[in-house]
Design a protein around this motif. Structure first.
Motif, PDB file in Angstrom:
ATOM      1  N   UNK A   1      51.852  30.145  41.216  1.00  0.00           N
ATOM      2  CA  UNK A   1      52.658  30.436  42.120  1.00  0.00           C
ATOM      3  C   UNK A   1      53.119  32.301  42.249  1.00  0.00           C
ATOM      4  N   UNK A   2      53.793  32.354  41.262  1.00  0.00           N
ATOM      5  CA  UNK A   2      54.037  33.114  41.004  1.00  0.00           C
ATOM      6  C   UNK A   2      52.715  34.666  40.894  1.00  0.00           C
ATOM      7  N   UNK A   3      53.476  36.180  41.599  1.00  0.00           N
ATOM      8  CA  UNK A   3      52.916  36.711  41.913  1.00  0.00           C
ATOM      9  C   UNK A   3      52.342  37.958  40.596  1.00  0.00           C
ATOM     10  N   UNK A   4      53.441  38.188  39.833  1.00  0.00           N
ATOM     11  CA  UNK A   4      53.895  39.158  39.201  1.00  0.00           C
ATOM     12  C   UNK A   4      53.027  38.608  37.484  1.00  0.00           C
ATOM     13  N   UNK A   5      52.098  39.858  36.882  1.00  0.00           N
ATOM     14  CA  UNK A   5      50.957  39.187  35.732  1.00  0.00           C
ATOM     15  C   UNK A   5      51.672  41.047  35.206  1.00  0.00           C
ATOM     16  N   UNK A   6      52.447  40.451  33.748  1.00  0.00           N
ATOM     17  CA  UNK A   6      52.467  41.471  32.867  1.00  0.00           C
ATOM     18  C   UNK A   6      50.941  41.382  32.469  1.00  0.00           C
ATOM     19  N   UNK A   7      49.909  42.994  32.121  1.00  0.00           N
ATOM     20  CA  UNK A   7      49.058  43.229  31.630  1.00  0.00           C
ATOM     21  C   UNK A   7      49.060  44.086  30.561  1.00  0.00           C
ATOM     22  N   UNK A   8      48.710  43.172  28.862  1.00  0.00           N
ATOM     23  CA  UNK A   8      50.082  43.511  27.808  1.00  0.00           C
ATOM     24  C   UNK A   8      48.275  44.624  26.877  1.00  0.00           C
ATOM     25  N   UNK A   9      48.620  45.505  26.801  1.00  0.00           N
ATOM     26  CA  UNK A   9      47.525  46.576  26.349  1.00  0.00           C
ATOM     27  C   UNK A   9      48.001  47.032  25.127  1.00  0.00           C
TER      28      UNK A   9
ATOM     29  N   UNK B   1      41.286  44.161  37.180  1.00  0.00           N
ATOM     30  CA  UNK B   1      40.852  43.852  38.668  1.00  0.00           C
ATOM     31  C   UNK B   1      40.352  41.967  38.501  1.00  0.00           C
ATOM     32  N   UNK B   2      40.826  41.561  37.619  1.00  0.00           N
ATOM     33  CA  UNK B   2      41.555  40.145  37.117  1.00  0.00           C
ATOM     34  C   UNK B   2      42.175  40.067  38.194  1.00  0.00           C
ATOM     35  N   UNK B   3      43.131  40.654  37.309  1.00  0.00           N
ATOM     36  CA  UNK B   3      44.732  40.124  38.340  1.00  0.00           C
ATOM     37  C   UNK B   3      44.289  40.208  40.010  1.00  0.00           C
ATOM     38  N   UNK B   4      43.753  41.608  40.426  1.00  0.00           N
ATOM     39  CA  UNK B   4      44.229  42.131  41.742  1.00  0.00           C
ATOM     40  C   UNK B   4      42.895  40.384  42.288  1.00  0.00           C
ATOM     41  N   UNK B   5      42.152  40.294  42.135  1.00  0.00           N
ATOM     42  CA  UNK B   5      41.338  39.198  42.130  1.00  0.00           C
ATOM     43  C   UNK B   5      42.354  37.901  42.406  1.00  0.00           C
ATOM     44  N   UNK B   6      43.294  37.970  41.907  1.00  0.00           N
ATOM     45  CA  UNK B   6      44.070  36.903  41.266  1.00  0.00           C
ATOM     46  C   UNK B   6      44.725  37.193  42.159  1.00  0.00           C
ATOM     47  N   UNK B   7      44.985  37.874  42.790  1.00  0.00           N
ATOM     48  CA  UNK B   7      45.996  38.405  44.046  1.00  0.00           C
ATOM     49  C   UNK B   7      47.466  38.278  43.568  1.00  0.00           C
ATOM     50  N   UNK B   8      47.071  38.794  42.202  1.00  0.00           N
ATOM     51  CA  UNK B   8      48.726  39.351  41.157  1.00  0.00           C
ATOM     52  C   UNK B   8      49.570  40.404  41.434  1.00  0.00           C
ATOM     53  N   UNK B   9      49.913  40.542  41.222  1.00  0.00           N
ATOM     54  CA  UNK B   9      50.939  42.038  41.164  1.00  0.00           C
ATOM     55  C   UNK B   9      51.051  42.334  39.545  1.00  0.00           C
ATOM     56  N   UNK B  10      50.150  43.053  38.362  1.00  0.00           N
ATOM     57  CA  UNK B  10      49.728  43.387  37.959  1.00  0.00           C
ATOM     58  C   UNK B  10      50.677  44.509  37.335  1.00  0.00           C
ATOM     59  N   UNK B  11      51.541  44.418  36.349  1.00  0.00           N
ATOM     60  CA  UNK B  11      51.637  45.212  35.886  1.00  0.00           C
ATOM     61  C   UNK B  11      52.211  46.231  34.069  1.00  0.00           C
ATOM     62  N   UNK B  12      51.473  47.348  33.973  1.00  0.00           N
ATOM     63  CA  UNK B  12      50.589  47.136  32.492  1.00  0.00           C
ATOM     64  C   UNK B  12      51.581  47.413  31.057  1.00  0.00           C
ATOM     65  N   UNK B  13      52.367  46.880  30.262  1.00  0.00           N
ATOM     66  CA  UNK B  13      53.205  46.643  29.047  1.00  0.00           C
ATOM     67  C   UNK B  13      53.037  46.924  28.088  1.00  0.00           C
ATOM     68  N   UNK B  14      53.353  47.676  27.518  1.00  0.00           N
ATOM     69  CA  UNK B  14      52.411  47.860  25.890  1.00  0.00           C
ATOM     70  C   UNK B  14      53.540  46.976  25.004  1.00  0.00           C
ATOM     71  N   UNK B  15      53.082  46.937  23.575  1.00  0.00           N
ATOM     72  CA  UNK B  15      53.062  45.877  22.575  1.00  0.00           C
ATOM     73  C   UNK B  15      54.632  46.261  22.250  1.00  0.00           C
ATOM     74  N   UNK B  16      55.955  45.095  22.521  1.00  0.00           N
ATOM     75  CA  UNK B  16      57.078  44.688  22.427  1.00  0.00           C
ATOM     76  C   UNK B  16      57.679  43.292  22.662  1.00  0.00           C
ATOM     77  N   UNK B  17      58.579  43.241  21.906  1.00  0.00           N
ATOM     78  CA  UNK B  17      58.759  41.997  21.680  1.00  0.00           C
ATOM     79  C   UNK B  17      59.253  41.514  22.961  1.00  0.00           C
ATOM     80  N   UNK B  18      58.950  40.804  23.373  1.00  0.00           N
ATOM     81  CA  UNK B  18      59.294  40.169  25.062  1.00  0.00           C
ATOM     82  C   UNK B  18      58.704  41.377  26.491  1.00  0.00           C
ATOM     83  N   UNK B  19      57.931  42.441  25.936  1.00  0.00           N
ATOM     84  CA  UNK B  19      57.280  42.982  26.628  1.00  0.00           C
ATOM     85  C   UNK B  19      58.465  43.654  28.159  1.00  0.00           C
TER      86      UNK B  19
END
Ligand code: T1G
Length: 653
Positions: free
Chosen positions: A438-446, A460-478
């Motif tokens: 259900x939830x659109x948000x997907x944090x893509x962790x680089x 690309x997978x996030x887009x096809x899943x109809x998610x809203x991808x936001x790229x994040x670096x590595x930190x506790x809790x992104x």
């Protein structure tokens, strides 16, 4: 080959069978820019003046008819002719004008079509007046012409919700006159020829029957309740409900309302989010990098999260192989997934063929080797580092070197998981939000080692899943959980300093959050955060202020709604302020010799917003978040921040 007449850089026409076929070609969505409006005005004048032209067809190039007014022009001085003027010229044309909807007709695009004398569409077309999603109302006749065609209640529902209707529904509502089963433009030319000589069907000359208050409430009640403090939906209802007025009066009221709302902070916030969503997947350095092909996705762990991911993947057309640690768990996971698909079938989101196709593409197993065909494997197993590292080491042995391994961890360090595998460059994080289907948000962790094409594949997978991808670096809790932790800490400081849970929750709900922080905690349960706090106790910075109130509640067995008590009491399920919690808070203040003071809603809101924005600034400074608008998207789509406030970074700006 018919001669092409060019009226502007984006508007040209040919003549076929005495009909001027006007094509708008303004990539990417044929927005009605100043050049489009000027070209249309010239084409209409040309048609009116040319005796050999008996009618006009207007259509779009590409996959969109007209995606609306050019949102990028908002806030800039208007350039003549404005859209309402062009639209009125279409309706007043002495020759029939037919709209040939080759794709989405949205906002000003639908308003233009409504002023045409006939509307024909390809079966894949969609129509809508989504202006309220930008904090405005239709500004070119939509609130006045649509009810004249489909009635006030139906027009209220469409305009106040801003939803998009598919062609078949639009035809049944009488927004469209015809669906073209053959070539759209040929059919439109045929329609124009039929209308030649007949009196033009002017939508504006129809009358909208007044609707009684009960019908208006029925059509708008739920939408306005969901819209909470937003102004545009309520204004849209008002304008449509009064569309029985003479057209000129209605259009004048609509235009004035549109201009006022367009310049509001709320509209600026929603435009910010509109463009932010499209910016988020643009990652510097990925230009020209191709994503790897993904056909089969493995999902390890078929609990709540894993099953949700599986349903999203099946819905996006992927083949899914689910792995769990026992036959019973695998079967249970499969049942959970099929159950969710059956709910989609029952709700009409899926037809029988779609259900069967998706169910057929699902298999479950307890054998690692069965994941060998996977192009991507996503783990959603217990959030423990040893468990995840062990799993990734097992996967190393069965999947191909180019298979991408993704961890769904919320709090662990994906770099440590990657470092344990043979090919760390193929590891990234895909942090889904529950429920994942259900939830659109997907944090893509680089991760440190994530290869560029692996990151591109995640997007690309996030887009096809109809998610809203936001790229994040590595930190506790992104990005999301780190800001959430900061804002939770600030809320707990406020408790110690004198505020009470219901005051803080009221301030958040007054600001626009659907539910206050402590009410959310009671719904989700306090034990997960408690366990994490206990794990972190040994490494906690002793100089950092630590509030123990939540620990006291958990020690007293107050674990939230499911234990009957948490930050609130729940007599007969109703959330109620509990004096016992107040006593626990007061005891903790006394322990720290804190002299409690009261806080206004405004003060509470400011302190919590500042805490979020400060953590957001830190994430930007550390390079964890690429842009402030990404942070806004995460907080809006993952943590209930009201979109019409633009997100913590926009709200602070
Ligand atoms: N104006 C300017 N740019 C727009 C735009 C618009 N209306 N719509 C899309 N874009 C840009 C978008 O930013 C992106 O840019 C690119 O086009 C592709 O968009 C008078 C005043 C039409 C269904 O609200 O819903 O009419 O990132 O990725 O997935 O009453 O775009 O490539 O640089 O979304 O194929 C009302 C908004 C306006 C519709 C196509 N209209 N657009 O989806 O492409 S207000 C809307 C959409 C109005 C009147 C009022 C979708 C789409 P970039 P995309 P898509």
């Amino acid at each position: 080959m018919n001669e092409v007449t060019t009226f502007s850089a984006t508007v040209s026409a040919t003549i076929r069978d005495g009909i001027l076929v006007v094509t708008i070609d303004n990539a990417p969505v044929n927005a009605t820019s100043a050049d489009v409006r000027s070209g249309l005005e010239k084409a209409l004048a040309h048609a009116d003046a040319a005796p050999g032209i008996r009618g006009v067809v207007i259509t779009g190039a590409g996959k969109t008819f007209i995606g609306g007014a050019d949102i990028r022009e908002f806030g800039k001085p208007a350039i003549e002719p404005i859209l309402p003027v062009v639209i009125e010229k279409i309706e007043a044309s002495s020759k029939p004008v037919v709209a040939a909807l080759n794709g989405a007709a949205l906002g000003g695009g639908l308003e233009l079509a409504l002023a045409c004398h006939y509307r024909i569409a390809s079966p894949s077309a969609q129509v809508g007046l989504p202006e309220v999603k930008l904090g405005i109302v239709p500004g070119a006749g939509g609130t006045q012409r649509l009810p004249r065609l489909i009635g006030v209640p139906a027009a209220i529902e469409l305009i106040a919700s801003g939803r998009i209707a598919k062609a078949k529904e639009a035809l049944s509502l009488c927004i469209l006159d015809e669906l073209a089963e053959t070539d759209l433009v040929d059919a439109a030319i045929e329609a124009a020829r039929r209308l030649t000589g007949a009196s033009p069907r002017k939508t504006g000359e129809l009358t909208a029957a007044p609707a009684d208050p009960t019908e208006i409430d029925k059509a708008s009640g739920k939408i306005l309740a969901k819209a909470r403090g937003q102004k545009a939906p309520a204004e849209a209802v008002r304008l449509v409900a009064s569309s029985h007025r003479p057209l000129a009066a209605g259009l004048a009221d609509e235009r004035a309302t549109f201009l006022t709302l367009r310049d509001s902070r709320e509209a600026a916030a929603l435009r910010h989010i509109f463009f932010a969503e499209r910016e988020a997947s643009k990652v510097a350095g990925l230009e020209g990098i191709d994503a790897r092909p993904v056909v089969t996705i493995g999902i390890c762990g078929l609990g709540l999260m894993g099953s949700g991911i599986a349903v999203a993947a099946l819905g996006a057309g992927y083949t899914v192989i689910g792995l769990d640690q026992s036959l019973e768990a695998a079967q249970k996971g499969r049942q959970r997934i099929i159950g969710l698909l059956e709910r989609n079938l029952a709700s009409g989101r899926l037809d029988q063929a779609g259900f069967e196709a998706q169910a057929t593409r699902l298999s479950v197993t307890v054998t690692d080797a069965d994941l060998a065909p996977c192009d991507l494997v996503i783990e959603a197993v217990f959030d423990d580092l040893t468990v995840k590292i062990d799993l990734f080491r097992r996967l190393d042995k069965v999947v191909r070197p180019e298979t991408i391994l993704a961890t769904n961890t919320s709090y662990l360090n994906p770099d440590e998981i990657a470092a344990a595998t043979a090919h760390p460059e193929r590891v990234l994080g895909l942090h889904f939000f529950s429920p994942a289907h259900v939830m659109r948000l997907l944090e893509v962790v680089r991760c440190k080692e994530t290869a560029l094409d692996v990151l591109a594949t995640g997007l690309a997978v996030a887009k096809r899943l109809r998610k809203l991808p936001v790229v994040t670096g590595v930190t506790e809790g992104f990005i999301g959980n780190r800001i959430f932790s900061a804002y939770r800490r600030e809320a707990e400081y406020l408790l110690e300093d004198g505020a009470l849970p219901h005051e803080i929750d009221a301030a958040l709900e007054d600001y626009g959050f659907p539910m206050g922080l402590f009410a959310v905690y009671d719904m989700a349960g306090l034990e997960i955060a408690w366990a994490r706090r206990k794990r972190q106790a040994a490494i906690r910075d002793p100089s950092e202020r630590y509030v123990e109130i939540a620990d006291r509640l958990c020690e007293a067995g107050r674990l939230g709604q499911k234990s009957g008590r948490g930050w609130y009491a729940y007599p007969d399920g109703k959330r109620t302020i509990d004096p016992e919690v107040t006593a626990i808070i007061e005891a903790e203040r006394a322990k720290r010799s804190i002299a409690a003071r009261s806080f206004s809603q405004d003060e509470i809101q400011k302190r919590l917003l500042n805490a979020m924005a400060a953590e957001g600034e830190a994430l930007l400074a550390e390079g964890i978040a690429a842009r402030a608008s990404d942070i806004d998207l995460v907080m809006i789509n993952g943590y209930g921040f009201p979109a019409y406030k633009g997100g913590p970074m926009f709200a602070k700006s």
